[in-house]
Design an enzyme around this catalytic site. Structure first.
Site, PDB file in Angstrom:
ATOM      1  N   HIS A 123     -31.023  -5.659   5.924  1.00  0.00           N
ATOM      2  CA  HIS A 123     -31.586  -6.523   4.880  1.00  0.00           C
ATOM      3  C   HIS A 123     -33.102  -6.541   5.049  1.00  0.00           C
ATOM      4  CE1 HIS A 123     -27.789  -8.082   3.402  1.00  0.00           C
ATOM      5  NE2 HIS A 123     -27.374  -8.086   4.662  1.00  0.00           N
ATOM      6  N   LEU A 386       8.550  -3.212 -14.692  1.00  0.00           N
ATOM      7  CA  LEU A 386       8.662  -3.013 -13.241  1.00  0.00           C
ATOM      8  C   LEU A 386       9.536  -4.067 -12.586  1.00  0.00           C
ATOM      9  CD1 LEU A 386       4.907  -2.280 -12.512  1.00  0.00           C
ATOM     10  CD2 LEU A 386       6.791  -0.641 -12.389  1.00  0.00           C
ATOM     11  N   ASP A 499       0.709 -17.388   0.338  1.00  0.00           N
ATOM     12  CA  ASP A 499       2.090 -16.951   0.085  1.00  0.00           C
ATOM     13  C   ASP A 499       2.278 -15.523   0.607  1.00  0.00           C
ATOM     14  OD1 ASP A 499       4.689 -16.984  -0.737  1.00  0.00           O
ATOM     15  OD2 ASP A 499       4.266 -16.901  -2.888  1.00  0.00           O
TER      16      ASP A 499
HETATM   17  P1  ADP Z   1       5.120 -12.680  -9.636  1.00  0.00           P
HETATM   18  O1  ADP Z   1       3.899 -12.609  -8.817  1.00  0.00           O
HETATM   19  O2  ADP Z   1       4.919 -13.122 -11.060  1.00  0.00           O
HETATM   20  O3  ADP Z   1       6.167 -13.455  -8.933  1.00  0.00           O
HETATM   21  P2  ADP Z   1       5.717 -10.125  -8.740  1.00  0.00           P
HETATM   22  O4  ADP Z   1       4.368  -9.859  -8.221  1.00  0.00           O
HETATM   23  O5  ADP Z   1       6.743 -10.508  -7.746  1.00  0.00           O
HETATM   24  O6  ADP Z   1       5.653 -11.215  -9.829  1.00  0.00           O
HETATM   25  O7  ADP Z   1       6.180  -8.857  -9.573  1.00  0.00           O
HETATM   26  C1  ADP Z   1       7.527  -8.600  -9.906  1.00  0.00           C
HETATM   27  C2  ADP Z   1       7.899  -7.181  -9.537  1.00  0.00           C
HETATM   28  O8  ADP Z   1       7.084  -6.262 -10.249  1.00  0.00           O
HETATM   29  C3  ADP Z   1       7.647  -6.868  -8.070  1.00  0.00           C
HETATM   30  O9  ADP Z   1       8.749  -7.107  -7.279  1.00  0.00           O
HETATM   31  C4  ADP Z   1       7.317  -5.391  -8.085  1.00  0.00           C
HETATM   32  O10 ADP Z   1       8.465  -4.632  -7.958  1.00  0.00           O
HETATM   33  C5  ADP Z   1       6.712  -5.173  -9.440  1.00  0.00           C
HETATM   34  N1  ADP Z   1       5.244  -5.117  -9.357  1.00  0.00           N
HETATM   35  C6  ADP Z   1       4.382  -6.170  -9.432  1.00  0.00           C
HETATM   36  N2  ADP Z   1       3.119  -5.764  -9.355  1.00  0.00           N
HETATM   37  C7  ADP Z   1       3.145  -4.426  -9.208  1.00  0.00           C
HETATM   38  C8  ADP Z   1       2.121  -3.412  -9.052  1.00  0.00           C
HETATM   39  N3  ADP Z   1       0.837  -3.737  -9.037  1.00  0.00           N
HETATM   40  N4  ADP Z   1       2.498  -2.128  -8.907  1.00  0.00           N
HETATM   41  C9  ADP Z   1       3.816  -1.827  -8.919  1.00  0.00           C
HETATM   42  N5  ADP Z   1       4.813  -2.718  -9.047  1.00  0.00           N
HETATM   43  C10 ADP Z   1       4.493  -4.017  -9.202  1.00  0.00           C
END
Ligand code: ADP
Ligand code: MG
Length: 637
Positions: A123, A386, A499
């Site tokens: 810096h 997904l 979480d």
């Molecule tokens: P939330 O946070 O709303 O509870 P999740 O993050 O658990 O939802 O997403 C649900 C599902 O979608 C996950 O179990 C995963 O299989 C898929 N998923 C979520 N985000 C991604 C990602 N960035 N790339 C690939 N699969 C994803």
């Protein structure tokens, strides 16, 4: 005092180890000896050295440079310099430029003898009242915003990466709107032009302000005030913003060689080599021991149809020469590789075919272009669903028809949207290879969308349960390492996940684990999830202080990390599977802990158990954890 030592009266600035401690300037007598620089109280009248006030061991010094004096500084503070060590900068003011130059020169010279691990960026202005005056970053450890004109450390040849520690990543500046073009930092008199970098990946501009990157071409950096997006000029004189993680400095690096697979670990290397399935396929990767390299070779010799992988550490002689299996020594790693491309010389095979991960996987950028965080939903195409989670459906799609993205469509009423949208600007700036990158949001319509990096192997929990078959112990530990590094970054940014669990980690195409959904639980509108007695609360991942007083901290994330390690080593079992939530609160508060999984040896179990110490302050930090996991990995290789 030893011969040849220097001494001089300087003004020393107080070090402001706490944000609130006041600045003051005192005359001190500085003495430079063989292994330290010490400063003493000084009686100016009698010109006498009095009591020792402090010292810095040269071994710990990482950089010595001038500092740009403050506007309107008094005459006695016109020639500052900085001695940077573990605890931050020590600011010293010399009477004139000649003395300052002499001290900087001597210090640099001596420091180089002790410590090859020198900073390459610094810096140019003061750290004052909790902010760097040059780049406005508000974290003291934030990596420097200017590259040193004359390099500090012992840089010698290709690949001599001396840094054993990763520089701390840049920090988000929370109070400011996202990435306005910031004011130019004041230029210190020494630096006249920007550094040259080389593009490692192609980058197609996504906004008119961006600049296209063509792999292996040189660019001049014009401005670095945003750590993620640098302003650069290409060889045709065109200027614009580029993702800073797509380029590397200078030409002295292994990065330009296709056989060097940076950031690839042992199991990923095996995966690459086996996929290629060629006898004599090879690559060079970072060894689990920092600063060292390993050559991984695939062979079908010995009649094995499936073939197998061998790993050879690149060793160094006392003179700093490199060799592999037998002592054929070379001054540089490229020369060594070149030799073994023609001679097996002790290896299971000559290095016949380069196996590379280059170009296939450009890393994610922080946001989809300079200044973008609100994404136009018309630029998104939805391809497939997904899964679904707490906030609703998640889809895989493309942004502008070509970039893979995951899109969370936020079910109405499930999220406290305005609060999240505010926070999203901060979350956008978090960038680490083990965190799922937030690219932006669509907030002008309902439902709102959260657009993130897409990881083709999906959620870690399913991956553990369904995909992994008889995993190698190194592979499990590498997963733990990935998570610990992503979390150590969040910890350094004072960002609490709240979480952390295998269900909130994702796996990319080459098996790297990335942490996702950090901080999101704060915006969930569902009492079953947010209340610690609710049925969806992550009781099984929570320490006693969260269960009893809802006290979240990076140390409660550490507890969850221990449980996540346990999930990894049981290949995705449910923690405390025979107990219900109420029983868990009782028993864990009473001292019950998870058992040692069969796949975890005592050392691994002792790392996970250390996360479950009753008192949060007794638990290790993520930085400690990633170092412990790294050590275990090293022992295994
Ligand atoms: P939330 O946070 O709303 O509870 P999740 O993050 O658990 O939802 O997403 C649900 C599902 O979608 C996950 O179990 C995963 O299989 C898929 N998923 C979520 N985000 C991604 C990602 N960035 N790339 C690939 N699969 C994803
Ligand atoms: Mg989730």
């Amino acid at each position: 005092m030893s011969e040849g030592s220097l001494q001089e009266v300087f003004i020393k600035r107080s070090q402001q180890k706490k944000k609130t401690s006041p600045l003051n300037y005192k005359e001190r007598l500085f003495v430079l000896t063989e292994d330290r620089i010490s400063y003493y109280d000084y009686d100016a009248e009698k010109q006498k050295k009095k009591s020792l006030k402090g010292f810095v061991e040269l071994e710990k010094v990482k950089c010595v440079e001038t500092v740009t004096p403050d506007d309107g500084a008094p005459p006695e503070r016109q020639f500052p310099f900085q001695i940077i060590y573990d605890e931050g900068p020590l600011y010293v003011f010399a009477r004139n430029d000649v003395i300052r130059k002499q001290w900087i020169h001597s210090l640099k010279h001596m420091v180089r003898i002790f410590n090859k691990d020198q900073m390459q960026k610094y810096h140019p202005c003061f750290w004052e009242d909790g902010v760097w005056k040059c780049c406005q970053q508000a974290v003291k450890q934030a990596i420097g915003c200017r590259v040193l004109e004359s390099r500090n450390g012992g840089f010698r040849f290709d690949g001599s990466r001396r840094t054993t520690r990763k520089p701390l990543p840049p920090t988000p500046d929370e109070d400011k709107p996202p990435r306005p073009p910031p004011p130019q930092p004041p230029q210190p008199p020494t630096t006249s032009q920007g550094m040259t970098v080389i593009a490692q990946y192609e980058y197609t501009p996504t906004t008119p302000q961006d600049l296209e990157l063509r792999k292996d071409e040189e660019y001049t950096i014009l401005e670095m005030s945003d750590p993620n997006w640098w302003k650069a000029r290409d060889k045709y004189g065109k200027e614009g913003y580029i993702p800073s993680n797509y380029v590397i400095e200078g030409t002295n690096s292994l990065d330009k060689y296709d056989w060097y697979c940076k950031g690839t670990n042992r199991s990923q290397a095996e995966h690459l080599l086996k996929t290629e399935n060629k006898d004599g396929g090879f690559l060079v990767r970072d060894s689990s021991k920092a600063g060292k390299y390993t050559v991984s070779v695939f062979t079908k010799a010995g009649g094995e149809i499936a073939g197998c992988c061998r790993h050879y550490n690149i060793c160094t002689t006392q003179q700093g020469l490199f060799y592999l299996a037998e002592k054929h020594n070379f001054a540089t790693i490229p020369e060594l590789i070149n030799y073994h491309q023609h001679n097996a010389a002790g290896l299971v095979s000559r290095l016949k075919h380069i196996v590379s991960n280059k170009a296939k996987s450009a890393p994610s950028t922080a946001g989809l272009g300079y200044g973008i965080w609100e994404i136009d939903p018309h630029h998104l195409t939805f391809i497939k669903e997904l899964g679904s989670g707490q906030f609703g459906v998640v889809k895989y799609g493309k942004w502008q028809g070509q970039h893979d993205v995951a899109i969370k469509m936020i079910k109405e009423g499930s999220m406290s949207e305005d609060d999240f949208i505010d926070e999203a600007k901060v979350m956008m700036k978090l960038r680490h290879e083990n965190l799922v990158q937030l690219y932006g949001v669509c907030t002008k319509q309902r439902p709102i969308y959260i657009v993130t990096e897409y990881l083709s192997n999906g959620c870690l929990l399913n991956y553990l349960r369904e995909t992994l078959q008889s995993p190698h112990p190194v592979q499990l530990l590498e997963m733990c390492k990935d998570v610990s590094e992503g979390m150590a970054y969040l910890e350094s940014q004072q960002f609490i996940h709240r979480d952390l669990a295998a269900r909130n980690c994702l796996v990319d195409g080459s098996g790297t684990i990335k942490v996702t959904d950090f901080g999101l639980s704060r915006y969930v509108l569902d009492d079953e999830y947010t209340s610690s007695v609710g049925s969806k609360f992550p009781v099984r991942w929570s320490p006693p202080e969260v269960l009893n007083y809802c006290k979240f901290s990076s140390k409660s994330d550490v507890w969850a990390y221990g449980v996540l390690m346990w999930e990894i080593y049981t290949l995705g079992r449910m923690p405390y599977e025979r107990l219900n939530n109420t029983e868990i609160v009782d028993k864990v508060s009473g001292g019950l802990r998870l058992y040692r999984p069969q796949l975890a040896n005592e050392k691994v179990y002792s790392v996970m158990s250390s996360c479950w110490r009753e008192k949060p302050e007794d638990r290790p930090t993520f930085q400690d954890l990633s170092a412990s996991v790294q050590d275990l990995l090293y022992e295994m290789q």
